[in-house]
Design an enzyme around this catalytic site. Structure first.
Site, PDB file in Angstrom:
ATOM      1  N   HIS A  58     -14.300   7.083  -1.262  1.00 46.12           N
ATOM      2  CA  HIS A  58     -13.090   6.267  -1.413  1.00 46.12           C
ATOM      3  C   HIS A  58     -12.357   6.301  -0.068  1.00 46.12           C
ATOM      4  CE1 HIS A  58      -8.949   5.462  -2.796  1.00 46.12           C
ATOM      5  NE2 HIS A  58      -9.486   4.922  -3.873  1.00 46.12           N
ATOM      6  N   CYS A 106     -11.690   0.139  -3.137  1.00 43.90           N
ATOM      7  CA  CYS A 106     -11.266   1.065  -2.064  1.00 43.90           C
ATOM      8  C   CYS A 106     -12.454   1.873  -1.541  1.00 43.90           C
ATOM      9  CB  CYS A 106     -10.152   2.003  -2.522  1.00 43.90           C
ATOM     10  SG  CYS A 106      -8.686   1.157  -3.088  1.00 43.90           S
TER      11      CYS A 106
HETATM   12  N1  C6P Z   1      -9.552   5.383  -7.295  1.00 47.64           N
HETATM   13  C1  C6P Z   1     -10.204   3.394  -8.468  1.00 47.64           C
HETATM   14  O1  C6P Z   1      -9.958   2.338  -9.062  1.00 47.64           O
HETATM   15  P1  C6P Z   1      -5.014   8.427  -5.989  1.00 47.64           P
HETATM   16  O2  C6P Z   1      -4.733   6.963  -5.793  1.00 47.64           O
HETATM   17  O3  C6P Z   1      -4.460   9.246  -4.872  1.00 47.64           O
HETATM   18  O4  C6P Z   1      -4.665   8.941  -7.339  1.00 47.64           O
HETATM   19  O5  C6P Z   1      -6.611   8.557  -5.935  1.00 47.64           O
HETATM   20  C2  C6P Z   1      -7.329   8.068  -4.847  1.00 47.64           C
HETATM   21  C3  C6P Z   1      -8.787   8.221  -5.102  1.00 47.64           C
HETATM   22  C4  C6P Z   1      -9.489   9.150  -4.363  1.00 47.64           C
HETATM   23  N2  C6P Z   1     -10.799   9.367  -4.579  1.00 47.64           N
HETATM   24  C5  C6P Z   1     -11.479   8.708  -5.518  1.00 47.64           C
HETATM   25  C6  C6P Z   1     -12.931   9.016  -5.726  1.00 47.64           C
HETATM   26  C7  C6P Z   1     -10.821   7.747  -6.290  1.00 47.64           C
HETATM   27  O6  C6P Z   1     -11.497   7.073  -7.207  1.00 47.64           O
HETATM   28  C8  C6P Z   1      -9.448   7.477  -6.065  1.00 47.64           C
HETATM   29  C9  C6P Z   1      -8.730   6.404  -6.824  1.00 47.64           C
HETATM   30  C10 C6P Z   1      -9.054   4.316  -8.115  1.00 47.64           C
HETATM   31  O7  C6P Z   1     -11.349   3.716  -8.178  1.00 47.64           O
HETATM   32  C11 C6P Z   1      -7.910   3.560  -7.542  1.00 47.64           C
HETATM   33  S1  C6P Z   1      -8.250   2.926  -5.937  1.00 47.64           S
END
Ligand code: C6P
Length: 409
Positions: A126, A367
């Site tokens: 990500h 992302c």
């Molecule tokens: N993925 C998805 O739709 P946050 O936004 O900080 O809670 O998490 C970020 C994040 C980091 N690593 C991984 C593997 C993730 O999947 C995510 C968040 C969501 O896949 C929103 S982009």
């Protein structure tokens, strides 16, 4: 033989008020759980209870409300410690989520890394497990190298072993890929990195809702989690860090709560975990995260995983009956995430038609643009299943896709 789950899904669904609503005149079919999970009444109740009965700032007041809030917040930290089997509760740092947790670590390594040091990142990260390291490299002159993946969406671990050297200082990998669902062999990744003295950060954002991670057994240096992907609220998560690493890293932000003593000449910092928790935290969020863990543990993470695997197998088989549908991410070790495209149709168009039918999926690059570049596609449609989803909902997804395909072809 696939193990048939014993979950009472009909009963579980009653805990989630949102699942009763309609979208565009159709019953909601929520299949965007990898983006954020839905919230059970037990967690909503914990939030209402906090604001109704003991809303106060923590670690500060002598008054009863403040002490009650402090106790509940610190109890949540201990619940989280126990859930991930950390050795100490002060190894659990409350953050706003995985992104914050990773940035905290990346910032801390600025004073540790030197020009020419090497950092290894997996090809299926990500953006939040790529960009903070690129920024760290800009600050320090360290070099970011990529552990490649194959067509199935598995990391090529032979190549990883070849990339490791005495120059390697850190390795970053997700436990589970958000775009492909691959469950990475993080034990092998961690052990090999430690063989070269490198620290390892595992992004557990997509694993924690499906897999029971034991940070001591994994011997991982840093592990990150977002509460909103595991039935908790948004805006809260944790960084697990080994005590020796957290003691070595400098604070991330300066402010109230993270200090031992402040004068205009010099400030000394508080002990762990407070050193990394500047300012008033998301108190209610932390407490609700604890309630979410209680909720999931009452059902059982192993039972959840087994049922979701049943949904994954069923959905995979049903989706593959649709002509022209290709699934990206076909690893043997997957969580309940299916990314797919249909020949000649843009994922956004399919997502929009599904929404008209009340079916929520995510479309786009999720992302994780490097994964899309690897497959030479602009994005995918991603359906991600949770333990409150049903086979009937998967049938609705399949019928919806067929309808979208007929309209768009
Ligand atoms: N993925 C998805 O739709 P946050 O936004 O900080 O809670 O998490 C970020 C994040 C980091 N690593 C991984 C593997 C993730 O999947 C995510 C968040 C969501 O896949 C929103 S982009």
């Amino acid at each position: 033989m696939t193990k048939v789950s014993s979950l009472d899904v009909a009963l579980i669904r009653k805990d989630f008020p949102i699942l009763d609503r309609e979208v565009n005149g159709n019953p909601l079919v929520y299949l965007d759980n990898a983006a954020t999970s839905q919230t059970p009444r037990q967690v909503i109740d914990a939030i209402v209870d906090y604001y109704s009965n003991y809303n106060a700032n923590i670690h500060r007041g002598v008054h009863t409300l403040s002490q009650e809030a402090t106790d509940k917040y610190e109890q949540a930290r201990i619940k989280i410690q126990k859930h991930f089997n950390a050795a100490h509760s002060h190894e659990i740092i409350f953050t706003s989520g995985t992104t914050h947790s990773i940035n905290l670590v990346a910032n801390g390594f600025t004073s540790i890394l030197q020009k020419g040091d090497e950092l290894l990142v997996s090809a299926m990260e990500h953006h939040s497990n790529i960009v903070p390291w690129q920024m760290l490299c800009e600050r320090t002159g360290a070099l970011l190298k990529v552990i490649p993946m194959n067509e199935e969406g598995d990391l090529i671990l032979e190549e990883y072993h070849k990339l490791l050297s005495a120059k390697t200082k850190m390795v970053f990998c997700n436990h589970v890929s958000n775009a492909l669902g691959t469950i990475n062999n993080i034990k092998e990744i961690i052990d090999a990195a430690h063989g070269f003295g490198a620290a390892v950060l595992i992004d557990g954002a997509q694993a924690a809702p499906h897999i029971q991670a034991d940070v001591q057994d994994l011997n991982v240096d840093f592990y990150t989690v977002s509460a909103h992907k595991m039935c908790g609220p948004t805006g809260v998560g944790i960084l697990y860090g080994k005590e020796e690493w957290l003691n070595r890293l400098p604070p991330y932000q300066g402010g109230g709560e993270m200090i031992a003593e402040v004068t205009f000449e010099k400030t000394t910092y508080a002990d762990l975990p407070h050193k990394f928790e500047a300012g008033t935290p998301n108190i209610c969020g932390g407490i609700a995260f604890g309630a979410a863990l209680d909720y999931m543990n009452n059902i059982g993470i192993a039972e959840i995983a087994s049922y979701e695997n049943e949904l994954l197998q069923y959905a995979t088989e049903r989706l593959l009956t649709i002509e022209g549908l290709r699934i990206y991410g076909t690893s043997k070790n997957k969580t309940s995430v299916i990314s797919f495209n249909i020949d000649g149709i843009h994922p956004y168009d399919i997502g929009s038609i599904l929404d008209k039918l009340g079916i929520a999926v995510r479309t786009g690059h999720h992302c994780a643009q490097p994964i899309m570049d690897f497959y030479k596609i602009p994005g995918t449609v991603r359906a991600s299943f949770s333990f409150y989803n049903t086979k009937e909902e998967i049938n609705a997804l399949v019928e919806g896709i067929k309808r979208a395909k007929a309209m768009l072809s």
